[in-house]
Motif scaffolding. Structure first.
Motif, PDB file in Angstrom:
ATOM      1  N   ALA A  91       0.805  -1.220   0.000  1.00 33.34           N
ATOM      2  CA  ALA A  91       0.000   0.000   0.000  1.00 33.34           C
ATOM      3  C   ALA A  91       0.837   1.268   0.000  1.00 33.34           C
ATOM      4  N   ASP A  92       2.010   1.230   0.610  1.00 28.98           N
ATOM      5  CA  ASP A  92       2.757   2.478   0.737  1.00 28.98           C
ATOM      6  C   ASP A  92       4.256   2.331   0.480  1.00 28.98           C
ATOM      7  N   GLU A  93       4.720   1.139   0.103  1.00 31.73           N
ATOM      8  CA  GLU A  93       6.129   0.979  -0.199  1.00 31.73           C
ATOM      9  C   GLU A  93       6.417   1.524  -1.588  1.00 31.73           C
ATOM     10  N   LYS A  94       7.621   2.022  -1.781  1.00 26.16           N
ATOM     11  CA  LYS A  94       8.002   2.599  -3.067  1.00 26.16           C
ATOM     12  C   LYS A  94       8.801   1.563  -3.848  1.00 26.16           C
ATOM     13  N   ASP A  95       8.061   0.758  -4.599  1.00 28.47           N
ATOM     14  CA  ASP A  95       8.669  -0.326  -5.355  1.00 28.47           C
ATOM     15  C   ASP A  95       8.379  -0.151  -6.839  1.00 28.47           C
ATOM     16  N   LEU A  96       9.214  -0.761  -7.669  1.00 29.42           N
ATOM     17  CA  LEU A  96       9.062  -0.692  -9.117  1.00 29.42           C
ATOM     18  C   LEU A  96       9.153  -2.087  -9.699  1.00 29.42           C
ATOM     19  N   ILE A  97       8.665  -2.225 -10.934  1.00 30.37           N
ATOM     20  CA  ILE A  97       8.760  -3.493 -11.644  1.00 30.37           C
ATOM     21  C   ILE A  97       9.274  -3.221 -13.055  1.00 30.37           C
TER      22      ILE A  97
END
Length: 201
Positions: A91-97
């Motif tokens: 919900a609030d982590e700053k992740d990318l794919i």
């Protein structure tokens, strides 16, 4: 019943922490492989056994710093709780794919309209978004990827802020292997898009 609920939550949390986690696709950067709103399942277990990111894999990784803008809103308490136990995507982590194009020790480059070359060999990238060129609007390299790092790009080359666009940051656009959460191996939602995500080279 309360005991069963607690056990279910503990099991869900354990699965999320050590095995599999769901992530939501927020942008068009991986089209057509992934669409906005897709939920993908990420294998977090194999890195525990020393597995390293491989060329062609789709991986989820933490923002190494400066790749994502600041948060635009806070999730509510229910979203936070469900995300914490792995019943909802983060919900609030700053992740990318993105897709791994090159790994430590590789030399990667793309000039003109492409193709992308790794160690001098042209890649056959059937997954690139229709109408895009392999370089998109950002030719680059040659770049020597340091050991322990990876070079990543989105499949929608002209709509992906990936390694090409962060060469001015520490790391020169590369990502530490330690920042990788895991390998995306399946689209789980919506059910009409159920599919496995195998590595493409």
């Amino acid at each position: 019943m309360p005991i069963l609920v607690v056990l279910a939550l503990v099991l869900a949390l354990g699965i999320k922490m050590f095995f599999v986690q769901a992530f939501s696709i927020p942008s068009e950067s991986m089209q057509n492989t992934l669409q906005v709103g897709d939920r993908v399942l990420v294998d977090k277990l194999t890195p525990w056994f020393g597995s390293k990111p491989q060329r062609g894999e789709v991986v989820v990784f933490h923002d190494p710093g400066g790749w994502l803008p600041g948060k635009t809103g806070e999730p509510n308490a229910v979203q936070k709780a469900l995300s914490f136990v792995g019943l909802m995507p983060s919900a609030d982590e700053k992740d990318l794919i993105k897709r791994v194009i090159a790994v430590g020790g590789d030399t990667v480059e793309c000039s003109g309209s492409g193709p992308v070359k790794v160690n001098g060999d042209a890649l056959e990238e059937a997954f690139v978004y229709p109408g895009n060129t392999p370089c998109g609007d950002k030719p680059f390299g040659p770049i020597n990827v340091p050991k322990g790092k990876i070079w990543v790009m989105g499949d929608h080359r002209q709509d992906s802020s990936d390694s090409r666009y962060h060469q001015d940051l520490p790391g020169g656009g590369t990502i530490d292997e330690d920042q990788v959460i895991g390998r995306a191996f399946a689209v789980a939602w919506p059910v009409t898009r159920w599919a496995s995500l195998s590595a493409s080279r």
